[in-house]
Scaffold this active site. Structure first.
Site, PDB file in Angstrom:
ATOM      1  N   ASN A 153       0.881  -1.168   0.000  1.00  0.00           N
ATOM      2  CA  ASN A 153       0.000   0.000   0.000  1.00  0.00           C
ATOM      3  C   ASN A 153       0.917   1.216   0.000  1.00  0.00           C
ATOM      4  O   ASN A 153       1.461   1.581   1.032  1.00  0.00           O
ATOM      5  CB  ASN A 153      -0.904  -0.014   1.237  1.00  0.00           C
ATOM      6  CG  ASN A 153      -1.737   1.258   1.347  1.00  0.00           C
ATOM      7  OD1 ASN A 153      -1.778   2.057   0.417  1.00  0.00           O
ATOM      8  ND2 ASN A 153      -2.386   1.445   2.484  1.00  0.00           N
ATOM      9  N   TRP A 154       1.097   1.774  -1.182  1.00  0.00           N
ATOM     10  CA  TRP A 154       2.056   2.881  -1.307  1.00  0.00           C
ATOM     11  C   TRP A 154       1.549   4.162  -0.663  1.00  0.00           C
ATOM     12  O   TRP A 154       2.296   5.110  -0.494  1.00  0.00           O
ATOM     13  CB  TRP A 154       2.357   3.134  -2.787  1.00  0.00           C
ATOM     14  CG  TRP A 154       3.152   2.075  -3.470  1.00  0.00           C
ATOM     15  CD1 TRP A 154       3.535   0.856  -2.963  1.00  0.00           C
ATOM     16  CD2 TRP A 154       3.694   2.130  -4.805  1.00  0.00           C
ATOM     17  NE1 TRP A 154       4.267   0.158  -3.893  1.00  0.00           N
ATOM     18  CE2 TRP A 154       4.378   0.919  -5.031  1.00  0.00           C
ATOM     19  CE3 TRP A 154       3.653   3.077  -5.822  1.00  0.00           C
ATOM     20  CZ2 TRP A 154       5.022   0.642  -6.247  1.00  0.00           C
ATOM     21  CZ3 TRP A 154       4.287   2.805  -7.024  1.00  0.00           C
ATOM     22  CH2 TRP A 154       4.978   1.598  -7.227  1.00  0.00           C
ATOM     23  N   LYS A 155       0.253   4.232  -0.392  1.00  0.00           N
ATOM     24  CA  LYS A 155      -0.362   5.450   0.163  1.00  0.00           C
ATOM     25  C   LYS A 155      -0.072   6.650  -0.767  1.00  0.00           C
ATOM     26  O   LYS A 155      -0.002   6.461  -1.974  1.00  0.00           O
ATOM     27  CB  LYS A 155       0.105   5.682   1.602  1.00  0.00           C
ATOM     28  CG  LYS A 155      -0.109   4.435   2.475  1.00  0.00           C
ATOM     29  CD  LYS A 155       0.001   4.693   3.932  1.00  0.00           C
ATOM     30  CE  LYS A 155      -0.242   3.412   4.704  1.00  0.00           C
ATOM     31  NZ  LYS A 155      -0.288   3.604   6.144  1.00  0.00           N
ATOM     32  N   HIS A 193      -9.535   1.596   4.172  1.00  0.00           N
ATOM     33  CA  HIS A 193      -8.321   1.752   4.991  1.00  0.00           C
ATOM     34  C   HIS A 193      -8.652   2.738   6.120  1.00  0.00           C
ATOM     35  O   HIS A 193      -9.419   3.692   5.920  1.00  0.00           O
ATOM     36  CB  HIS A 193      -7.168   2.271   4.128  1.00  0.00           C
ATOM     37  CG  HIS A 193      -5.852   2.212   4.848  1.00  0.00           C
ATOM     38  ND1 HIS A 193      -5.484   3.147   5.780  1.00  0.00           N
ATOM     39  CD2 HIS A 193      -4.846   1.304   4.803  1.00  0.00           C
ATOM     40  CE1 HIS A 193      -4.286   2.826   6.280  1.00  0.00           C
ATOM     41  NE2 HIS A 193      -3.882   1.704   5.697  1.00  0.00           N
ATOM     42  N   GLU A 231      -7.138   5.145   7.252  1.00  0.00           N
ATOM     43  CA  GLU A 231      -6.870   6.555   6.925  1.00  0.00           C
ATOM     44  C   GLU A 231      -8.053   7.164   6.167  1.00  0.00           C
ATOM     45  O   GLU A 231      -8.367   8.341   6.337  1.00  0.00           O
ATOM     46  CB  GLU A 231      -5.559   6.659   6.110  1.00  0.00           C
ATOM     47  CG  GLU A 231      -4.346   6.412   7.011  1.00  0.00           C
ATOM     48  CD  GLU A 231      -3.140   5.808   6.334  1.00  0.00           C
ATOM     49  OE1 GLU A 231      -3.089   5.775   5.086  1.00  0.00           O
ATOM     50  OE2 GLU A 231      -2.239   5.342   7.057  1.00  0.00           O
ATOM     51  N   GLU A 246      -6.028  -4.455  10.126  1.00  0.00           N
ATOM     52  CA  GLU A 246      -5.002  -3.451  10.401  1.00  0.00           C
ATOM     53  C   GLU A 246      -5.341  -2.701  11.682  1.00  0.00           C
ATOM     54  O   GLU A 246      -6.152  -1.754  11.654  1.00  0.00           O
ATOM     55  CB  GLU A 246      -4.931  -2.434   9.254  1.00  0.00           C
ATOM     56  CG  GLU A 246      -4.591  -3.036   7.923  1.00  0.00           C
ATOM     57  CD  GLU A 246      -3.874  -2.035   7.018  1.00  0.00           C
ATOM     58  OE1 GLU A 246      -2.950  -2.458   6.338  1.00  0.00           O
ATOM     59  OE2 GLU A 246      -4.229  -0.842   7.033  1.00  0.00           O
ATOM     60  N   GLY A 261       1.674   3.139  10.806  1.00  0.00           N
ATOM     61  CA  GLY A 261       2.576   4.297  10.742  1.00  0.00           C
ATOM     62  C   GLY A 261       3.205   4.634  12.086  1.00  0.00           C
ATOM     63  O   GLY A 261       3.792   5.696  12.246  1.00  0.00           O
ATOM     64  N   SER A 271       2.450  -1.923   9.949  1.00  0.00           N
ATOM     65  CA  SER A 271       3.891  -2.038  10.201  1.00  0.00           C
ATOM     66  C   SER A 271       4.420  -3.461  10.048  1.00  0.00           C
ATOM     67  O   SER A 271       5.305  -3.878  10.798  1.00  0.00           O
ATOM     68  CB  SER A 271       4.254  -1.451  11.571  1.00  0.00           C
ATOM     69  OG  SER A 271       3.852  -0.103  11.637  1.00  0.00           O
ATOM     70  N   GLY A 324       2.746  -1.217   4.417  1.00  0.00           N
ATOM     71  CA  GLY A 324       2.839   0.237   4.262  1.00  0.00           C
ATOM     72  C   GLY A 324       4.251   0.664   3.872  1.00  0.00           C
ATOM     73  O   GLY A 324       4.726   0.380   2.765  1.00  0.00           O
ATOM     74  N   GLY A 325       4.951   1.299   4.795  1.00  0.00           N
ATOM     75  CA  GLY A 325       6.266   1.885   4.514  1.00  0.00           C
ATOM     76  C   GLY A 325       7.250   0.925   3.852  1.00  0.00           C
ATOM     77  O   GLY A 325       7.997   1.307   2.944  1.00  0.00           O
TER      78      GLY A 325
HETATM   79  C1  3PY Z   1       0.753   0.289   7.262  1.00  0.00           C
HETATM   80  O1  3PY Z   1       1.423  -0.729   7.400  1.00  0.00           O
HETATM   81  O2  3PY Z   1       1.104   1.380   7.749  1.00  0.00           O
HETATM   82  C2  3PY Z   1      -0.519   0.259   6.519  1.00  0.00           C
HETATM   83  O3  3PY Z   1      -1.348   1.097   6.743  1.00  0.00           O
HETATM   84  C3  3PY Z   1      -0.703  -0.749   5.462  1.00  0.00           C
HETATM   85  O4  3PY Z   1      -1.907  -0.561   4.795  1.00  0.00           O
END
Ligand code: 3PY
Length: 250
Positions: free
Chosen positions: A10-12, A95, A97, A167, A173, A213, A234-235
Site C-alpha cells: 500500500n504505497w499510500k 483503509h 486513513e 489493520e 505508521g 507495520s 505500508g512503509g
Molecule cells: C501500514 O502498514 O502502515 C498500513 O497502513 C498498510 O496498509
C-alpha cells in the site's frame, strides 16, 4: 485448507510516476520468483505507468480507492470502470486513513465493496480497532460489526474471492506491530465471522491479511500463523524490503 498467500504493497500518497517506475524496475527481478500473489496498490496517477511496467510479470496492480458511482459530476473521483480499463485488479476499500480523514463509514464502504464486485475488481477490505477500543476490550465486537456491515449483500462466492486486511489502527505508521498472537486472534475471529455470515467453505477460502507495520523483521512470524494469509504493507513496500517480505519463505 491451504490458501495462497497474498502480499500487497500500500504505497499510500507516495511515489510520483517517475519514482514509481524506478521502484517497480528495482523490485522486478527481486519478486519475480515469488510463490505468493504480489500486488502493488498505487496512487491513481501511477496506475497507468505501473500497469504498463509490470505487463508480463507476476505482479498485479491495485488502486487505493475508488468511487461508488459509474460516472458523472463527481470532481476528483475515480470510477471503477476507469480502474478496470486501466488494468487494475484489486482495490483497497476502507483503509483506516480513509475512514478517519475522509469520514468513510461502513454504509458507504459497503456500497464500494458491492460496486467493486460489480466491475470484477477484488476488494481488499480493511478493518481494525483503535488503541482505546483494544484497551477497553471491544476489539473483536468492533471488527465483527465492521465486517458484517461492510459485507451486506455480498454473496458467498464473492466473499470467498476477496481479501480482508486486519489493520489495528494503533499499529499503522507508528512502528508498533501487533504481536503475532494478537494478529492471529483477530484474523481467526474474522474467519469465524465469515463462517457465521456464510458457511465454513467460504471462511476457508477467503484470504485474510495482517497490515500495520509488517516488515521483513516480523513478517515470518506473522505469516506462520494459520489464519494470516498475507500482508498489506505500508512503509516497507516503498523499498527493497518489500521483496524480502514477498520472499519470506525462501
Ligand atoms: C501500514 O502498514 O502502515 C498500513 O497502513 C498498510 O496498509
Amino acid at each position: 485448507m491451504s490458501r495462497r498467500k497474498i502480499i500487497a504493497g500500500n504505497w499510500k500518497m507516495n511515489q510520483t510516476p517517475s519514482q514509481a517506475l524506478e521502484l517497480v524496475e528495482t523490485l522486478k527481478p527481486l519478486v519475480a520468483d515469488a510463490d505468493v500473489d504480489v500486488v502493488y496498490c498505487v496512487p491513481a496517477v501511477d496506475i497507468v505507468p505501473v500497469v504498463e511496467a509490470v505487463k508480463g510479470t507476476n505482479v498485479k496492480v491495485g488502486a487505493e480507492n475508488m468511487y461508488i458511482e459509474e460516472k458523472g459530476a463527481y470532481t476528483g473521483e475515480i470510477a471503477p470502470a476507469m480502474l478496470v480499463d486501466a488494468g487494475v485488479s484489486y482495490v483497497i476499500i476502507g483503509h483506516s486513513e480513509r475512514r478517519d480523514y475522509f469520514k468513510e463509514d461502513d454504509a458507504f464502504l459497503n456500497k464500494k465493496v458491492l460496486k467493486a464486485f460489480e466491475h470484477g475488481l477484488t476488494p481488499i477490505l480493511c478493518c481494525g480497532e483503535s488503541l482505546e477500543q483494544r484497551e477497553s476490550g471491544v476489539t473483536l465486537d468492533w471488527i465483527r460489526l465492521q465486517i458484517k456491515s461492510d459485507l451486506q449483500g455480498v454473496s458467498a462466492d464473492q466473499a470467498a474471492s476477496m481479501v480482508i486486511a486486519y489493520e489495528p489502527i494503533w499499529a499503522i505508521g507508528t512502528g508498533r506491530t501487533a504481536t503475532s498472537d494478537q494478529a492471529e486472534e483477530v484474523c481467526a475471529a474474522i474467519r469465524q465471522t465469515i463462517a457465521e455470515i456464510y458457511d465454513q467453505d467460504t471462511a476457508d477460502k477467503i484470504r485474510i491479511q495482517y497490515g500495520g507495520s509488517m516488515k521483513a523483521a516480523n513478517c515470518k512470524e506473522l505469516l506462520a500463523k494459520p489464519n494470516i494469509d498475507g500482508g498489506l504493507i505500508g512503509g516497507a513496500s516503498l523499498t527493497e524490503e518489500f521483496a524480502s517480505i514477498v520472499n519470506y519463505n525462501k
